[in-house]
Design a protein around this motif. Structure first.
Motif: not given
Length: 291
Positions: A194-210
């Motif tokens: 969790w973060v208080r907020g992002f510097e960019t106008p988003i509310s979530g971010r997902t990264r994954w590796t395959h």
């Protein structure tokens, strides 16, 4: 002869051993050794009625899977799904079709069953690559959830429960993966912070590796506690953002459908029928380049 009529006659001949087209409509309905009762076809010839004891249906479905092993016949079977839905062992035939699905290419499945999903939209551009988690029997994803900044124990438990409920929403939609919460981040397949907020106008971010073949191996999700304007996200909004990011984690991309949980700007609060259908179909496609 119309394709559906051909298929209906083929299926009946296969399980009965002779063609109902050559049997007088007044003749007694024969019962095969498998216990499948064949009634004379309706006058149109398109609506034969099938009935089988429950114990016979899985075996009959397995026979259909073996008999319908080539792609062309499987495609005919898929096109006849509205007819199959009216049979008494439709679920077993549908399971047989899924079990035999490797005979179809991923593009075949997408063309046959893509209606009602946004997978054709997702795979329409570039070099399509199907990425998803392997969904072997009893496959469970291990999830670790970090404590939100400045939270209390009660707040931790509430937000963790919210995240796990969002995972459960996708599982109930038909994604064949279990999810379990782990206390050790080193043991997790997925780490969520969790973060208080992002510097960019988003509310979530997902990264994954395959891996090279498209199978997802691990993932990281970051969720904001506040909108970009600083206002706090309420529980319903947090759960919706969690569902959206978990959708990415599972292998789904954005859709132009603004009512979907996978829209770039999340306004939905629940999974839509298209979200559910897209996830189910994604997990029937083999990982890798879409051929």
């Amino acid at each position: 002869m119309p394709r559906l009529r051909c298929l209906a006659l083929l299926l009946l001949a296969f399980v009965a051993g002779d063609s109902p087209a050559t049997r007088p409509a007044s003749a007694p309905a024969p019962r095969s050794a498998d216990g499948l009762l064949l009634l004379a076809p309706a006058p149109s010839g398109l609506e034969p009625a099938l009935d089988a004891p429950a114990e016979a249906r899985p075996m009959l479905a397995a026979r259909l899977a073996a008999r319908l092993a080539d792609g062309a016949m499987l495609r005919d079977l898929a096109h006849a799904s509205s007819w199959l839905a009216r049979t008494r062992f439709a679920d077993d035939i549908d399971a047989a079709r899924r079990d035999a699905a490797p005979a179809l290419t991923a593009r075949d499945l997408l063309a046959i069953e893509g209606a009602g999903t946004y997978l054709p939209e997702i795979f329409a551009t570039g070099t399509p690559l199907v990425t998803r988690w392997a969904s072997d029997a009893n496959r469970t994803i291990r999830v670790w959830v970090a404590a939100p900044p400045g939270s209390t124990d009660a707040g931790d438990r509430a937000r963790t429960a919210l995240v796990m409920a969002a995972f459960e929403d996708w599982r109930e939609a038909g994604v064949p993966l279990g999810v379990t919460l782990v206390a050790d981040s080193a043991m997790a397949d997925v780490q969520l912070r969790w973060v208080r907020g992002f510097e960019t106008p988003i509310s979530g971010r997902t990264r994954w590796t395959h891996d090279a073949t498209g199978w997802i191996r691990r993932g990281d999700i970051t969720l904001a506690l506040h909108y970009p304007n600083g206002a706090p996200l309420d529980a319903a909004a947090l759960r919706a953002i969690a569902m959206h990011e978990i959708g990415h984690l599972l292998g789904l991309d954005h859709t132009a459908d603004s009512t979907s949980i996978m829209a770039p700007v999340v306004r939905a609060r629940e999974l839509t029928a298209a979200d559910r259908a897209s996830a189910r179909l994604l997990y029937r496609l083999p990982a890798g380049p879409l051929h």
